[in-house]
Design a protein around this motif. Structure first.
Motif, PDB file in Angstrom:
ATOM      1  N   ALA A   1     -39.968  -0.740  15.436  1.00  0.00           N
ATOM      2  CA  ALA A   1     -41.074  -0.309  14.960  1.00  0.00           C
ATOM      3  C   ALA A   1     -40.906   1.227  14.454  1.00  0.00           C
ATOM      4  N   ALA A   2     -39.939   1.732  15.524  1.00  0.00           N
ATOM      5  CA  ALA A   2     -39.758   3.222  15.184  1.00  0.00           C
ATOM      6  C   ALA A   2     -39.021   3.285  13.659  1.00  0.00           C
ATOM      7  N   LYS A   3     -37.998   2.491  13.592  1.00  0.00           N
ATOM      8  CA  LYS A   3     -37.296   2.685  12.144  1.00  0.00           C
ATOM      9  C   LYS A   3     -38.298   2.104  11.049  1.00  0.00           C
ATOM     10  N   ARG A   4     -39.222   1.424  11.128  1.00  0.00           N
ATOM     11  CA  ARG A   4     -40.268   1.182  10.085  1.00  0.00           C
ATOM     12  C   ARG A   4     -41.122   2.458   9.640  1.00  0.00           C
ATOM     13  N   PHE A   5     -41.266   3.422  10.424  1.00  0.00           N
ATOM     14  CA  PHE A   5     -42.119   4.388  10.151  1.00  0.00           C
ATOM     15  C   PHE A   5     -41.208   5.305   8.806  1.00  0.00           C
ATOM     16  N   SER A   6     -39.771   5.209   9.172  1.00  0.00           N
ATOM     17  CA  SER A   6     -39.285   5.971   8.228  1.00  0.00           C
ATOM     18  C   SER A   6     -38.653   5.017   6.856  1.00  0.00           C
ATOM     19  N   HIS A   7     -38.505   3.757   7.145  1.00  0.00           N
ATOM     20  CA  HIS A   7     -38.305   2.647   6.150  1.00  0.00           C
ATOM     21  C   HIS A   7     -39.234   1.568   6.025  1.00  0.00           C
ATOM     22  N   PRO A   8     -40.630   1.946   5.477  1.00  0.00           N
ATOM     23  CA  PRO A   8     -41.715   0.794   5.556  1.00  0.00           C
ATOM     24  C   PRO A   8     -41.154  -0.223   4.842  1.00  0.00           C
ATOM     25  N   GLN A   9     -41.812  -1.594   5.120  1.00  0.00           N
ATOM     26  CA  GLN A   9     -41.451  -2.765   4.480  1.00  0.00           C
ATOM     27  C   GLN A   9     -42.779  -3.347   3.926  1.00  0.00           C
ATOM     28  N   PRO A  10     -43.027  -4.035   2.937  1.00  0.00           N
ATOM     29  CA  PRO A  10     -44.248  -4.928   2.662  1.00  0.00           C
ATOM     30  C   PRO A  10     -44.308  -5.855   3.599  1.00  0.00           C
ATOM     31  N   ILE A  11     -45.842  -6.023   3.756  1.00  0.00           N
ATOM     32  CA  ILE A  11     -46.203  -6.872   4.733  1.00  0.00           C
ATOM     33  C   ILE A  11     -47.475  -7.599   4.084  1.00  0.00           C
ATOM     34  N   ASN A  12     -47.431  -9.128   4.290  1.00  0.00           N
ATOM     35  CA  ASN A  12     -48.343  -9.981   3.868  1.00  0.00           C
ATOM     36  C   ASN A  12     -49.448 -10.028   4.799  1.00  0.00           C
TER      37      ASN A  12
ATOM     38  N   ILE B   1     -54.345  -3.991   7.061  1.00  0.00           N
ATOM     39  CA  ILE B   1     -53.378  -3.824   6.257  1.00  0.00           C
ATOM     40  C   ILE B   1     -53.993  -4.687   4.903  1.00  0.00           C
ATOM     41  N   TRP B   2     -54.596  -5.709   5.144  1.00  0.00           N
ATOM     42  CA  TRP B   2     -54.989  -6.603   3.946  1.00  0.00           C
ATOM     43  C   TRP B   2     -55.863  -5.881   3.122  1.00  0.00           C
ATOM     44  N   PHE B   3     -56.939  -4.951   3.582  1.00  0.00           N
ATOM     45  CA  PHE B   3     -57.652  -4.494   2.616  1.00  0.00           C
ATOM     46  C   PHE B   3     -57.272  -2.855   2.434  1.00  0.00           C
ATOM     47  N   THR B   4     -56.525  -2.135   3.328  1.00  0.00           N
ATOM     48  CA  THR B   4     -55.794  -0.887   2.934  1.00  0.00           C
ATOM     49  C   THR B   4     -54.630  -0.548   2.376  1.00  0.00           C
ATOM     50  N   ASP B   5     -53.697  -1.851   2.387  1.00  0.00           N
ATOM     51  CA  ASP B   5     -52.475  -1.828   2.401  1.00  0.00           C
ATOM     52  C   ASP B   5     -51.685  -0.542   2.987  1.00  0.00           C
ATOM     53  N   ILE B   6     -51.898  -0.211   4.174  1.00  0.00           N
ATOM     54  CA  ILE B   6     -51.452   0.734   4.970  1.00  0.00           C
ATOM     55  C   ILE B   6     -50.437   0.383   5.846  1.00  0.00           C
ATOM     56  N   SER B   7     -49.079   0.361   5.515  1.00  0.00           N
ATOM     57  CA  SER B   7     -48.319  -0.456   6.224  1.00  0.00           C
ATOM     58  C   SER B   7     -47.822  -0.019   7.560  1.00  0.00           C
ATOM     59  N   TRP B   8     -48.054   1.343   7.811  1.00  0.00           N
ATOM     60  CA  TRP B   8     -47.764   2.042   9.222  1.00  0.00           C
ATOM     61  C   TRP B   8     -48.515   1.500  10.330  1.00  0.00           C
ATOM     62  N   ILE B   9     -49.501   0.873   9.969  1.00  0.00           N
ATOM     63  CA  ILE B   9     -50.593   0.276  10.881  1.00  0.00           C
ATOM     64  C   ILE B   9     -49.730  -0.751  11.850  1.00  0.00           C
ATOM     65  N   ASP B  10     -48.858  -1.456  11.032  1.00  0.00           N
ATOM     66  CA  ASP B  10     -47.997  -2.561  11.733  1.00  0.00           C
ATOM     67  C   ASP B  10     -47.020  -2.178  12.854  1.00  0.00           C
ATOM     68  N   PRO B  11     -46.080  -1.036  12.470  1.00  0.00           N
ATOM     69  CA  PRO B  11     -45.618  -0.564  13.943  1.00  0.00           C
ATOM     70  C   PRO B  11     -46.333   0.010  14.929  1.00  0.00           C
ATOM     71  N   VAL B  12     -47.256   0.737  14.434  1.00  0.00           N
ATOM     72  CA  VAL B  12     -48.124   1.146  15.502  1.00  0.00           C
ATOM     73  C   VAL B  12     -48.776   0.483  16.514  1.00  0.00           C
ATOM     74  N   ILE B  13     -49.377  -0.890  16.055  1.00  0.00           N
ATOM     75  CA  ILE B  13     -49.544  -2.090  16.612  1.00  0.00           C
ATOM     76  C   ILE B  13     -48.314  -2.723  17.691  1.00  0.00           C
ATOM     77  N   THR B  14     -47.389  -2.802  16.836  1.00  0.00           N
ATOM     78  CA  THR B  14     -46.120  -3.332  17.483  1.00  0.00           C
ATOM     79  C   THR B  14     -45.822  -2.561  18.676  1.00  0.00           C
ATOM     80  N   ILE B  15     -45.802  -1.152  18.584  1.00  0.00           N
ATOM     81  CA  ILE B  15     -45.431  -0.389  19.989  1.00  0.00           C
ATOM     82  C   ILE B  15     -46.458  -0.344  20.823  1.00  0.00           C
ATOM     83  N   LEU B  16     -47.802  -0.647  20.542  1.00  0.00           N
ATOM     84  CA  LEU B  16     -48.929  -0.665  21.519  1.00  0.00           C
ATOM     85  C   LEU B  16     -48.920  -2.206  22.389  1.00  0.00           C
ATOM     86  N   VAL B  17     -48.463  -3.234  21.528  1.00  0.00           N
ATOM     87  CA  VAL B  17     -48.347  -4.591  22.143  1.00  0.00           C
ATOM     88  C   VAL B  17     -47.133  -4.491  23.101  1.00  0.00           C
ATOM     89  N   ALA B  18     -46.147  -3.837  22.692  1.00  0.00           N
ATOM     90  CA  ALA B  18     -44.971  -3.767  23.465  1.00  0.00           C
ATOM     91  C   ALA B  18     -45.151  -2.876  24.860  1.00  0.00           C
TER      92      ALA B  18
END
Length: 278
Positions: free
Chosen positions: A73-84, A140-157
């Protein structure tokens, strides 16, 4: 698979959380089967610690996966990837429904069994993490803001580590034969109130598994026949089983030997008399 195809680490972390819980239930079932094997010459306490070992291995696996997900998740902050976001939302909703269905099936048994109740509450916590992933998927679906995904990942982990660490602590304590949480001062007082007992010392207590406590104690008595000692043994066993839920008790009777020793007979205690401990 939904986490991989959607590109969502948050969904993947939630999936590992559910996978770990499912593995815990399955391994716990097999461990119970192993634990039912009778005692042997090589396993005089049987195989009851199999469930503890399986729980420790499963917990360590969840911690390792959580640490890996945090790094990814930390890597994705600097290298974001597209999310469906749409696929992420669909799979997260399916996961939530599965957790709710499991909780519904376990609800009845949770009233009669502590083990089932613990599993029931754990599945409800899984449903809570699925809700977090669903909220992230909607953003993510409505705003297309990809950094939300790694934030949630870290919180769940972090949440997984928070839930798992007490299990690791408890299993290691049992395997290290740490003393269970008993009121030893009250135990000594109760035993000494039994007629004929003049001293209590050299106490040892440990756990075979999370439910079964083993207890040994030396007691001082006046010089008497063995037939007169046995009823005292029975009173001590009844007291410890009914009041303190101890399942296996070993008692050694003595007249004067060890009367100056304290309950646990540690080096620091040898200079202290049992009366001072009281």
């Amino acid at each position: 698979m939904g986490g991989v195809f959607s590109g969502s680490l948050a969904l993947l972390s939630d999936a590992f959380h559910n996978l770990g819980d499912s593995a815990a239930i399955l391994l716990g079932y097999f461990a119970q089967l192993i634990g039912r094997h009778p005692e042997t010459e090589r396993r005089t306490y049987g195989y009851r610690r199999a469930e503890i070992i399986f729980a420790l291995l499963n917990s360590i696996f969840l911690i390792v996966i959580s640490v890996f997900l945090i790094f990814e998740a930390a890597k994705r902050f600097s290298h974001p990837q597209p999310i469906n976001g749409e696929l992420m939302l669909i799979v997260a909703v399916v996961g939530l429904l599965a957790n709710l269905a499991s909780a519904f099936l376990l609800q009845g048994g949770s009233k009669d069994s502590l083990n089932i109740k613990a599993t029931y509450l754990h599945i409800l916590s899984d449903a809570l993490s699925s809700v977090g992933v669903i909220i992230g998927a909607l953003f993510i679906w409505f705003t297309d803001i990809s950094w939300i995904d790694p934030v949630i990942t870290i919180l769940v982990a972090i949440y997984i580590c928070y839930e798992t660490w007490p299990i690791i602590h408890q299993t290691l304590s049992i395997l290290m034969q740490s003393s269970p949480e008993l009121d030893y001062a009250c135990i000594k007082k109760d035993i000494k109130q039994i007629d004929g007992i003049t001293g209590v010392h050299h106490v040892h207590a440990w756990m075979i598994d999370e439910h079964r406590i083993i207890f040994s104690v030396h007691i001082n008595l006046k010089d008497m026949k063995l037939s007169e000692v046995e009823p005292i043994y029975q009173r001590i066993e009844t007291l410890l089983k009914n009041k303190y839920h101890i399942c296996h008790i070993t008692i050694q009777a003595e007249v004067e030997r060890g009367i100056e020793e304290t309950m646990f007979n540690t080096p620091a205690d040898k200079a202290t008399t049992s009366d001072e401990v009281e």
